[in-house]
Design an enzyme around this catalytic site. Structure first.
Site, PDB file in Angstrom:
ATOM      1  N   CYS B 163       0.790  -1.239   0.000  1.00 48.19           N
ATOM      2  CA  CYS B 163       0.000   0.000   0.000  1.00 48.19           C
ATOM      3  C   CYS B 163       0.816   1.280   0.000  1.00 48.19           C
ATOM      4  O   CYS B 163       0.258   2.363  -0.197  1.00 48.19           O
ATOM      5  CB  CYS B 163      -0.939   0.031   1.209  1.00 48.19           C
ATOM      6  SG  CYS B 163      -1.695  -1.558   1.570  1.00 48.19           S
ATOM      7  N   HIS B 294      -3.422   8.274   4.950  1.00 48.20           N
ATOM      8  CA  HIS B 294      -3.651   6.973   4.314  1.00 48.20           C
ATOM      9  C   HIS B 294      -5.130   6.626   4.495  1.00 48.20           C
ATOM     10  O   HIS B 294      -5.793   6.233   3.529  1.00 48.20           O
ATOM     11  CB  HIS B 294      -2.740   5.938   4.950  1.00 48.20           C
ATOM     12  CG  HIS B 294      -2.731   4.607   4.261  1.00 48.20           C
ATOM     13  ND1 HIS B 294      -2.391   4.457   2.939  1.00 48.20           N
ATOM     14  CD2 HIS B 294      -3.012   3.361   4.720  1.00 48.20           C
ATOM     15  CE1 HIS B 294      -2.458   3.180   2.602  1.00 48.20           C
ATOM     16  NE2 HIS B 294      -2.838   2.486   3.661  1.00 48.20           N
ATOM     17  N   HIS B 328      -9.272   2.296  -2.132  1.00 53.77           N
ATOM     18  CA  HIS B 328      -7.866   2.035  -1.827  1.00 53.77           C
ATOM     19  C   HIS B 328      -7.260   1.422  -3.081  1.00 53.77           C
ATOM     20  O   HIS B 328      -7.567   0.275  -3.438  1.00 53.77           O
ATOM     21  CB  HIS B 328      -7.756   1.076  -0.652  1.00 53.77           C
ATOM     22  CG  HIS B 328      -6.360   0.884  -0.154  1.00 53.77           C
ATOM     23  ND1 HIS B 328      -5.248   1.413  -0.775  1.00 53.77           N
ATOM     24  CD2 HIS B 328      -5.876   0.202   0.922  1.00 53.77           C
ATOM     25  CE1 HIS B 328      -4.170   1.088  -0.110  1.00 53.77           C
ATOM     26  NE2 HIS B 328      -4.506   0.349   0.921  1.00 53.77           N
TER      27      HIS B 328
END
Lengths: 345, 400, 87
Positions: B163, B294, B328
């Site tokens: 990520c 995030h 995401h």
């Protein structure tokens, strides 16, 4: 510019675990043959209950890392004693986990997707698992760019050390071999027998394996990384390699290899390709770096197996040679090369 | 002062919020998003989750001729689309880049894995499947692919740090320029939605069955998305020589591991704090105007991230979570969020963190509830990745 | 093999426990948490959800259900028996 040296080397290869096994295989000219990479011995460094969920690639990488630390005179719990970073380079990534995940969803259905397999299939997990096992809290980077992988990984490590982001980097390069990859290699023309770099036809023999290095400031017992250059033309790579006593080519038995390396090997008096010892790996330059480091530490040019010599030979050209500089070349893509030079004063 | 300061001269963006930064930003500032069940694949996990798909065909057709067709590789199509836009803004053409020492630093997760189900299904039955999926895997690793497509000679690297890959790709670009390896880097990230990641995240019980709610007390998981972000990153000297407009400066980058757990972040955010301090360098945290977080909307990420941001920047720090607009996007996330961070500095405003309404005291910080004005001076973008890796970028804007 | 023994073997095998045998796992002892000797964490918990789904067709999808069902071998056996398809 701050010198960066190789302070420890660890390997988990088809010829065995640890630099001693690699040294013996190189001296005795042993070929990788059909050997698998042995993963025993990890429990000597990290208790089994702490590595229970590691998949084969993570296990192999951690073993090689622990061996390189031991080679540098460090216990696993000492790895975090100084600011340390982790760089992991792999072209193929975690194979068993990737295919085990697919196996579950194909065989048992979508609701049976395994969280263990998915987690382990994420490419940076070997690096994360190294961080967990060794308590390392520095920067981390996992790079996956086929022929560019070794150079990219080294350049990251060099930057971090030279800029003082860390004092040392645990650099691990490696691949896992799987039944799927063996099938792919077979379809591409590879198969039985041993790797024959530069021979006509495909003799690619995927074996899997990892090489690990403890890199840090100053000259290490294996010498220093004099330069790491990426994106060189063949002529540029030949020119850079000219001052080295020995040139290693990460040729791995691909059918087109002769053409890829032709001008490069023609330019140097002593050229070796040791892939018959450890098998064919996309991150082959990483293992060659371990061979180069050993060559410098031992002040010797290894005979290697019969298929390892392109030019010059252990008998007529290299006997008595005490190498002080070794160059490692790898093909990144059509007409472009990585060239790494390691030197020991 | 460093001789080779690192600046941004072009931005490109492709995500569910829009094709192109202008379009995406307009949608985000208007507070619009449409997560929906996946249409590009069928999947039946126990807990289906909405996703942020890019509708087929909405992206810019790239003028770059790839070395092989990319029609079966959305990862690369998205990357080329975002690249096209970024190059145009930077005033660069593929022709003038060809043969030059230009680096390519790209983050991805799906873009470098061989997880073609059809291929493996055939293999496991002993059917000896054809090698097209393997050929694609070998030819389509994003950074080598782009470098070859444009005939570039600079360093090449695909980062797979899960990520945080996109954030790390920009950080790596900065390192290359500081090291003098090249003066210009194409930096970014790309990822496509796939059954594998969809089922994988579902197996971890990390996904929400509703639209994700970062930092909200009601949050219960993430939504996946796809897309690409590209930034043209170059030395200040190179930008000056080209008379290119400097959009922002990449002042700092930090990367740090938690060494805590394979999937859960360190409860006190020690790795994130370390990455932030490294990125800040000797800048005072009080100078930072906002953080693009995030903010995945999982219970643990937002709690840890929120508390750490509050500790480093003060509890009142302006925080925006843009994943309610994009989902995401994994390897693309850090790159898209770097693009949005620069855009926030350029425009002096941020979108609402869509859907947020109930603060969670455990998260400490409260993200933007509406379109918000911000100073155009200094901002941070953070990423927390699988495996306990944390990354942060410090980006300086044009100023007041 | 009875269900409880089967569950113990399943946990050891699927969660890849080392140096643990079925006899070490008490029927009523906690499976998770600091009181447990097994050293299982949150990732083991989500994998156990998958294992139970795959082996028994029983879904344990949310935290509350997991807290109840994973309290011990007894609790898990009980939950599976009550929720097995066809029961």
């Amino acid at each position: 510019m701050k010198p960066v040296g190789i302070h420890g080397v660890g390997t988990a290869l088809a010829c065995g675990a640890g630099v001693d096994a690699l040294r013996i295989a190189l001296r005795e000219g042993r070929e990788a043959g059909r050997s698998e990479v042995g993963l025993e011995g990890l429990e000597d460094f990290i208790p089994a209950n702490r590595t229970r969920r590691l998949d084969p690639l993570a296990r192999m990488a951690l073993l090689a890392a622990c061996l390189s630390l031991r080679d540098a005179g460090l216990r696993p719990d000492e790895a975090s004693g100084r600011p340390t970073g982790i760089v992991f380079g792999t072209a193929l990534g975690p194979q068993e986990s990737t295919f085990s995940f697919l196996e579950d969803i194909i065989g048992s259905g979508d609701a049976c997707a395994s969280s263990f397999a998915f987690t382990n299939s994420v490419h940076n997990l070997p690096a994360s698992n190294m961080s967990l096992a060794l308590g390392i809290r520095g920067p981390m980077r996992t790079v996956t760019a086929f022929g560019h992988t070794t150079a990219a990984a080294l350049l990251s490590a060099l930057h971090w050390i030279r800029e003082g982001v860390v004092e040392r980097v645990l650099l691990v390069l490696g691949e896992e071999c799987s039944a799927v990859m063996e099938y792919v290699v077979r379809r591409f023309g590879g198969g039985e027998g041993n790797v024959r770099p530069f021979a006509p036809g495909c003799t690619y023999r995927s074996r899997g394996g990892c090489a690990a290095f403890v890199l840090g400031g100053g000259d290490g017992p294996y010498g220093r990384l004099a330069s790491v250059e990426a994106g060189l033309s063949e002529a540029e790579a030949a020119e850079r390699a000219a001052g080295s006593d020995l040139l290693l080519c990460a040729a791995a038995g691909r059918a087109d290899e002769f053409n890829l390396y032709e001008r490069l090997w023609a330019s140097h008096r002593l050229v070796g390709a040791y892939s018959p010892v450890y098998g064919s790996l996309p991150t082959g330059p990483g293992v060659d770096l371990a061979v180069a480091a050993l060559s410098l530490r031992e002040r010797t040019v290894f005979a290697g197996p019969g298929g390892a010599w392109i030019k010059g030979s252990a008998v007529s050209g290299a006997e008595g040679l005490l190498p002080g500089a070794v160059a490692v070349a790898g093909v990144e893509g059509p007409g472009r090369f990585t060239l790494i030079r390691v030197e020991r004063r | 002062m460093r001789p080779n300061r690192v600046v941004v001269t072009g931005l490109g963006c492709l995500c569910a919020a829009g094709a192109g930064l202008e379009s995406a930003w307009k949608t985000m500032m208007a507070g619009r998003a449409r997560p929906a069940p996946p249409t590009k694949f069928r999947a039946e996990p126990k807990r289906p989750s909405p996703v942020f798909e890019i509708p087929g065909g909405i992206f810019r057709r790239s003028k770059i001729s790839p070395p092989r067709p990319v029609d079966k590789m959305p990862c690369l199509e998205y990357l080329l689309s975002a690249l096209e836009e970024a190059l145009e803004q930077a005033g660069l053409s593929p022709e003038e880049l060809s043969g030059r020492r230009v680096g390519v630093s790209i983050g991805t997760t799906v873009g470098c894995t061989l997880n073609d189900e059809g291929f493996y299904a055939g293999f496991r039955k002993g059917l000896e499947p054809g090698l097209d999926p393997v050929e694609r895997f070998l030819a389509c690793n994003p950074a080598p692919f782009l470098s070859e497509a444009l005939g570039l000679r600079g360093p090449v690297c695909t980062i797979n740090n899960a990520c945080s890959s996109g954030t790390d790709a920009v950080g790596q670009a900065r390192e290359w320029i500081l090291d003098g390896l090249c003066d210009l880097v194409i930096a970014g990230g790309t990822d496509e939605l796939s059954r594998v990641t969809y089922l994988g995240f579902s197996s971890l019980l990390n996904t929400s069955e509703r639209a994700c709610l970062p930092f909200d007390a009601r949050r219960d998981g993430l939504n996946l998305g796809e897309g690409a972000g590209v930034l043209i990153v170059e030395s200040r000297r190179s930008a000056a020589e080209r008379r290119a407009e400097v959009l922002a400066e990449v002042e700092g980058y930090g990367s740090s591991l938690d060494a805590y757990h394979v999937t859960a972040p360190h409860p006190e955010g020690s790795g994130l704090e370390s990455a932030l301090r490294r990125a800040l360098g000797d800048r005072n945290p009080a100078e930072v105007g906002f953080v693009n977080a995030h903010g995945t909307a999982t219970d643990s990420n937002d709690k840890v991230e929120g508390r750490t941001l509050a500790r480093v920047f003060g509890p009142g720090i302006t925080v925006v979570g843009t994943k309610p607009y994009t989902g995401h996007t994994l390897g693309a996330a850090g790159a898209l969020e770097a693009v949005f961070t620069v855009q926030g500095l350029l425009t002096g405003c941020l979108p609402a963190t869509l859907g947020f309404s109930e603060p969670d005291p455990e998260c400490v910080v409260v993200p933007t509830r509406a379109a918000t004005s911000v100073a155009r001076t200094l901002a941070v973008s953070t990423s927390l990745a699988f495996g306990g890796h944390n990354a942060a970028l410090l980006i300086a804007g044009p100023g007041p | 093999m009875d269900l409880k023994s089967e569950l113990k073997e399943l946990i050891i095998r699927e969660l890849k426990l080392k140096n643990v045998v079925a006899e070490d796992i008490e029927d009523q002892g906690p499976l998770f948490g600091s009181e447990s000797k097994l050293g299982l964490d949150s990732l083991d918990a989500v994998e156990l959800v998958v294992v139970v789904q795959k082996k028994f067709g029983v879904d344990i999808g949310d935290r509350n259900t997991a807290n109840v069902a994973f309290a011990s071998i007894d609790a898990l056996a009980d939950y599976i028996t009550k929720n097995r398809p066809g029961s």
